[in-house]
Design an enzyme around this catalytic site. Sequence first.
Site, PDB file in Angstrom:
ATOM      1  N   CYS A  84       0.878  -1.169  -0.061  1.00  0.00           N
ATOM      2  CA  CYS A  84       0.219  -0.068  -0.024  1.00  0.00           C
ATOM      3  C   CYS A  84       0.858   1.213  -0.093  1.00  0.00           C
ATOM      4  O   CYS A  84       1.250   1.471  -1.113  1.00  0.00           O
ATOM      5  CB  CYS A  84      -1.107  -0.001   1.241  1.00  0.00           C
ATOM      6  SG  CYS A  84      -2.340   1.225   0.739  1.00  0.00           S
ATOM      7  N   HIS A 171      -3.634  -5.397   0.725  1.00  0.00           N
ATOM      8  CA  HIS A 171      -3.225  -5.369   2.074  1.00  0.00           C
ATOM      9  C   HIS A 171      -3.185  -7.209   2.258  1.00  0.00           C
ATOM     10  O   HIS A 171      -4.249  -7.643   2.423  1.00  0.00           O
ATOM     11  CB  HIS A 171      -3.869  -4.878   3.109  1.00  0.00           C
ATOM     12  CG  HIS A 171      -3.714  -3.668   3.209  1.00  0.00           C
ATOM     13  ND1 HIS A 171      -2.636  -2.660   4.231  1.00  0.00           N
ATOM     14  CD2 HIS A 171      -4.201  -2.419   2.798  1.00  0.00           C
ATOM     15  CE1 HIS A 171      -2.499  -1.648   4.080  1.00  0.00           C
ATOM     16  NE2 HIS A 171      -3.757  -1.408   3.393  1.00  0.00           N
ATOM     17  N   GLU A 173      -1.942  -8.752   4.564  1.00  0.00           N
ATOM     18  CA  GLU A 173      -1.933  -9.140   5.975  1.00  0.00           C
ATOM     19  C   GLU A 173      -3.213  -9.419   6.356  1.00  0.00           C
ATOM     20  O   GLU A 173      -3.394  -9.950   7.607  1.00  0.00           O
ATOM     21  CB  GLU A 173      -1.105  -8.229   6.670  1.00  0.00           C
ATOM     22  CG  GLU A 173      -1.556  -6.830   7.038  1.00  0.00           C
ATOM     23  CD  GLU A 173      -1.248  -5.900   5.812  1.00  0.00           C
ATOM     24  OE1 GLU A 173      -1.221  -6.379   4.527  1.00  0.00           O
ATOM     25  OE2 GLU A 173      -1.311  -4.730   5.810  1.00  0.00           O
TER      26      GLU A 173
END
Length: 514
Positions: A84, A171, A173
Amino acid sequence: MQNINEKILILDFGSQVTQLIARRVREIGVYCEILPFNSSVEKVKDFNPKGIILGGSPHSVYSETAPIPKFDVFSLGLPVLGICYGLQLIAYTLEGNVDRAAKREFGKALLHIKNNEDIFAGVEQDSQVWMSHGDSLTEPPAGFEIIATTDNSPLCAVRNTERQIWGVQFHPEVHHTLQGKLILENFVRNICKCTETWSAESFIENEIKRIKELVGDDEVICGLSGGVDSTVAAVLIHRAIGDQLKCIHVDSGLMRLNESEEIDRLFKENFNMNIEVVNAEELFLGELNGVSDPERKRKIIGKAFIDVFDESAQKLKNAKWLAQGTLYPDVIESVSVNGPSATIKSHHNVGGLPEKMGLKLLEPFRELFKDEVRAVGRKLGIPEWFIERHPFPGPGLGIRILGEVSKEKADLLRKADAIYIEEIRKAGLYNDIWQAFAVLLPVKSVGVMGDERTYEFTCAVRAVTSTDGMTADWFPMPYDVLANISSRIINEVRGINRVVYDITSKPPGTIEWE
Ligand code: XMP
């Protein structure tokens, strides 16, 4: 720092999910740490990572306060993955183009992969990813190729294999990126070539060695609150140095039903460890007598705790160390956008104790997340019912008896709380809930039991779901379970004639009532 050679460094630019990147990398079995974006190059070289992940940020790379590293991250000869803001930083630094006027994009998107090599190996076409960004990349830097797009982001992922740089707009994660863990695994295992495995077993083995060397023949004192972190720390340290570890448990009179006895038994029976249980109920309740202000109560409990602990510890003349279950999230120097957050409640653990007692700190979990401590606890043979216990605040029932505290009220609340938790366990819901507890309100109301009028206390029951206690949602407790809880508490606890269920999220509420 752990005695591990193959590590990943995560640079923190202030995103709220930076810690999640670290947790995912650790789940993959690779050790990593988070450092602030403005760390010096010496500190980074000293950490000696095999790859670097640049995290997200609420900032735009063009803003005056944009977090920019102090050194050239791309000239260290290490693989870099930008996530990002990290991707935008790559483009900004290496002279691509980032569009500030782009539409904000938040939520799910489908990843159209152009190149299934390296970072996207094994990732399915149209796999769901999670976007959360304002600025967008409009032109990759020279030497970069586009390796994936989404409908709204024609430059969703880029790479430069020669310079070993990858960047993704989404993202990986977060859970909503369904194959995010595979993408991170591709980076840390295949691109950075981290083969060494970080696991509970390897941690225990290394840490036992480290504690032995560090402590030598000294004695270590450990305060046992009954919480998971201090318990696992004590068992681990005992493995390393045996009876050089001296454990003290302060029974403040504000513990849950039979809690102090259970702690004593757990240690004696399961681990053959002696702990000193100090009964300080009179002192705590005496100091709290007549006090109803929540912050004053917290301060009084904190001070009484330190006094009692200090007095018991003074007797241990050879002690040089104080063990604490401090966790990694408390240690990370987070990059906060809004500066330090306002104090909502003064949390009480044993802050201030080490200085007062002139002891050195032994903190075996300074680099671990809570779920990793639980895994270590399991490997050390701590029973599952204990490992999965809900968090319990330092000031105990003192902040769950609203207003003035007394022994009678503490006894009422202990009984109600035990019934509540028993019913939740019976319904098989305990592990779906992050924290559940009963609160005694300083409110009496009229009821009727048999043919008699009653005028007794009200008990509130609360259950929340959360991941870290920072935010929480109230748990949708099934009606039949609520019905059992209510009828059992009112039938079995004389002194309570009304039960209410708390349906407040955090924010705007807090989890505890005081
Ligand atoms: P709040 O009430 O602030 O609680 O939403 C968030 C989490 O922290 C726990 N808590 C404490 N834990 N010492 C602790 O060790 C404290 O003084 C303390 N106060 C609240 C609370 O139980 C919840 O899990």
